[in-house]
Write an enzyme that holds these catalytic residues in place. Structure first.
Site, PDB file in Angstrom:
ATOM      1  CD  GLU A  84     -60.883  43.556  -1.827  1.00 37.78           C
ATOM      2  OE1 GLU A  84     -61.933  43.147  -1.298  1.00 37.78           O
ATOM      3  OE2 GLU A  84     -59.778  43.482  -1.268  1.00 37.78           O
ATOM      4  CB  SER A 342     -32.435 101.498  -3.639  1.00 42.69           C
ATOM      5  OG  SER A 342     -31.777 102.355  -2.736  1.00 42.69           O
TER       6      SER A 342
END
Length: 774
Positions: A84, A342
């Site tokens: 690029e 519990s």
């Protein structure tokens, strides 16, 4: 002289023009600043290894996965820059040669056909989109110069890595790598690096999941250039060309949605890095979906997995299926407030040991009791009489836990848990009471699981670490010794063993819980490395008959634990050990006194092996009303023949007899009951009190109760029962005797009104209750 003045004037005008130009540039930079910040940026929540869990798009639906330069493979950076913008690191944002070439082509064509764009110019267009006109190109050049002015090259490249388009709603190489390839951008091959480098040129036309042949041709073009420029070797390029471009359709991250939503609110970062294990999370979610068919209608489940060595949350399943509205899939039950049943019992026993109230073999009383209007019972609706602390914990008996909490103090218990990160939420601001230990307050699964880490962290409860940046914070809850003892009891190793025989790697220690009305089923487990929390039930709080912890949650807990241990066994350091703390030692104690006695002592009615904390042997814990002769230390005076006499009798010698608490008498063999244990009374100088009566207690109806008949029924049946007392019973209703003479009876009442019930035993003890029938 005149020439010099003219020359000076020209320089002044030139300097003035430059100053004006510079001021104009500054003004333009202020008037049209770089649009670097988004109002609502795209965000992503990721696992600890970087695997995306869930994406949160920006206002335009764009998904990004933020990366830095060091997070990207050098192969990709090489392919990108060489293909690029070869001079990216050297030019000032604009490559003059490329711009002049593009301008000549555009002028000849009369339109923009080539941009000559550098990477900086591409970033400028991504930040500030513009039309493909000469005016748009000028704006792009201006933005590129601004970028080079305000940012360095690495910052500009980072912007490109996160903003480049890759088709559809994907932006950035991070999102593209995960969506197309299912891997982080740091692990790209040569072929993959070339493919992702060229995709932004035409992301829609080159999408590899739709147009693999086009994408492959573009990739090969990049590979050829890399070979021509001598960046990659011919062998590397040839091997890369052999890889076909054929990808599955894009996969969006869809793991831990409820957890991700929670984490998004905990951080402002665009990439929220959590502590979750992505592979484990996927397995847990699949497991939850497999369990969905086993759950009752409209029921859900929740799971949390914590590495207790670091307190990192490794797995989080908030609901059985987020897409199932009938099961309230959008509700995160890991953080929902529910009744814990519990599961808090291990904490009260550990805290009571630290306070010197009990030890693991302490004699506790599982007998009927009433606390004003509160009358707790056991899950199996029965009572078991004398039980040890360890047995009461393993069997999850309610009355022993209430007895210990009563001695320890509900307010102190709630405060200790809150300080350790487990707040108990009471309805309507009520004060902590005895119902806490049986689920009478709300709690969150996440907090409960975090508190359970104390049993594996030498008594220190760690705070959950859900973000990678979270520090390790822990607070003391138990002593190392009591935490070790409780964990061994829950793991089925309550009996003392020599250190050589004691497993150093503790098996799964677990505790279940079931809330009132079968609304919640819990199972909390601690294995060698992980704390596992399981909840099942209906999120709307509707009871589910037959749902309780052992049946509904334990099978899933075992499956998750086996999965985790199989994974942990393959880890380099293996499983952590849990050696016995120096404060814990083995001993043998006697019932009913609860302390060690020498061999042959007649007060040792039963011997039990147990662990002790700091060699402490607290005596048997009594109920508040068990004082004096109702206790277990029974003073007697004996004559020379061993008969019981009064204290002031001639030759009387004081002695102490350990007896069982009176409420336990119905569960004792006849030979162990108080009447049989006491020596015979002297006939010449008898004691003042021949015996202590067992209190007579009535159950089945409470004083002041209002009883309503069932719809369509003319009568109401009351099942009544007595405990304690002596001999036969006589029952009276409103002063009239009934035919029953046993310890239990059933009354059948028809006429509404006020009733008084009286029951009397042979010793003359009376128990009464007044009630109203409607």
């Amino acid at each position: 002289m005149r020439f010099r003045r003219l020359k000076t004037s020209r320089w002044l005008r030139l300097a003035g023009a430059l100053v004006l130009l510079w001021l104009a540039v500054l003004a333009a930079d202020r008037l049209w600043p770089l649009p670097l910040k988004e109002v609502a940026p795209a965000r992503v929540v990721v696992a600890e290894d970087g695997t995306p869990l869930w994406r949160f798009a920006d206002a335009e639906g764009i998904w990004r996965y933020p990366v830095a330069i060091d997070d990207v493979s050098p192969r990709y950076l090489q392919a990108l820059i060489q293909y690029e913008d070869r001079w990216f690191w050297d030019h000032p944002g604009v490559n003059p040669l490329s711009v002049m070439r593009a301008a000549w082509q555009d002028l000849r064509a009369g339109r923009v056909i080539s941009g000559g764009s550098t990477l900086t110019m591409q970033v400028a267009r991504l930040l500030d989109p513009h039309p493909r006109t000469f005016g748009g190109k000028f704006r792009q050049l201006w933005r590129a110069l601004q970028l080079e002015w305000h940012l360095d090259k690495r910052q500009i490249l980072t912007l490109y890595l996160n903003r480049a388009p890759f088709g559809g709603t994907l932006q950035g190489v991070g999102a593209a790598s995960w969506a197309y390839l299912g891997k982080p951008p740091a692990r790209l091959s040569y072929s993959e690096a070339a493919l992702l480098a060229v995709l932004p040129q035409a992301p829609s036309r080159l999408r590899p999941d739709r147009w693999p042949l086009r994408a492959q041709a573009a990739r090969d073009k990049v590979l050829q250039r890399m070979q021509t420029q001598g960046i990659w070797s011919a062998r590397q390029v040839d091997e890369a060309r052999e890889e076909p471009v054929w990808l599955f359709p894009r996969q969006m991250p869809q793991l831990a949605p409820l957890f991700s939503r929670k984490m998004l609110a905990s951080s402002r970062d665009e990439k929220v890095v959590t502590t979750l294990d992505a592979a484990l999370q996927r397995q847990l979610e699949e497991l939850a979906l497999n369990w969905k068919s086993r759950l009752p209608p409209r029921s859900s489940l929740a799971m949390i997995v914590i590495d207790h060595t670091s307190m990192k949350v490794r797995g989080w399943v908030g609901s059985v299926d987020i897409t199932d509205d009938s099961r309230f899939g959008h509700v995160d039950m890991v953080t929902a407030v529910r009744s814990p049943g519990s599961v808090l019992k291990p904490f009260i026993y550990g805290l009571a040991m630290d306070d010197g109230l009990i030890h693991p073999a302490s004699l506790l009383q599982d007998v009927p009791r009433r606390f004003s209007d509160y009358r707790p019972g056991n899950f199996d609706s029965g009572f078991h009489g004398p039980v040890s602390m360890s047995d009461a914990l393993v069997r999850s008996l309610n009355l022993p836990a209430v007895q210990v909490l009563e001695a320890y103090g509900p307010k102190q218990f709630a405060a200790r848990l809150r300080n350790a990160g487990l707040p108990l939420l009471l309805p309507n601001g009520a004060e902590p009471n005895l119902s806490l230990i049986l689920g009478g307050a709300g709690a969150r699964l996440a907090d409960i699981a975090a508190a359970y880490s104390a049993f594996a962290r030498q008594g220190k409860a760690g705070r959950l670490r859900m973000l990678a940046s979270d520090p390790l914070i822990e607070r003391p809850l138990l002593s190392p010794g009591s935490a070790w003892i409780v964990r061994r009891i829950l793991a089925g190793e309550e009996q003392p063993l020599p250190d050589a025989s004691l497993p150093q790697t503790v098996p799964l220690a677990w505790k279940t819980g079931t809330s009132y009305g079968y609304r919640d089923a819990w199972a909390i487990g601690v294995n060698a490395r992980y704390v596992i929390g399981i909840w099942t039930g209906r999120p709307d709080g509707t009871p589910v008959v037959g749902q309780f912890g052992f049946i509904s949650a334990i099978p899933l807990l075992n499956q998750v634990s086996n999965l985790l241990l199989a994974r942990a066994a393959s880890v380099k350091n293996g499983l952590p050990t849990d050696p016995r703390p120096p404060s814990v030692s083995a001993a043998t104690v006697c019932w009913p006194g609860g302390q060690a006695l020498p061999a042959g002592d007649s007060n040792c009615r039963r011997r039990l092996s147990t662990w002790l904390l700091d060699d402490s042997q607290p005596p048997t814990l009594l109920l508040p009303d068990q004082e004096g002769s109702r206790g277990i230390r029974f003073p007697v005076w004996l004559d020379e023949k061993g008969a019981r006499v009064a204290a002031d009798c001639p030759g009387a010698k004081a002695s102490t007899l350990d007896v069982w608490p009176l409420p336990l008498e119905p569960w004792l063999p006849v030979s162990e009951r108080r009447a049989a244990r006491l020596p015979p009374a002297s006939t010449t100088c008898p004691p003042l009190h021949q015996q202590d009566l067992i209190p007579l207690t009535l159950s089945g109806v409470r004083d002041g109760a209002v009883i309503k008949r069932l719809p369509g029924e003319n009568r109401a049946a009351l099942a009544l029962q007595t405990t304690g007392g002596e001999g036969r019973r006589w029952w009276f209703v409103n002063g009239e005797p009934t035919e029953s003479r046993g310890a239990a009876t059933t009354l059948s009442l028809e006429q509404p009104g006020e009733y008084q019930l009286v029951v009397m035993d042979e010793a003359g003890q009376v128990a009464t209750a007044s009630f109203t029938l409607q």
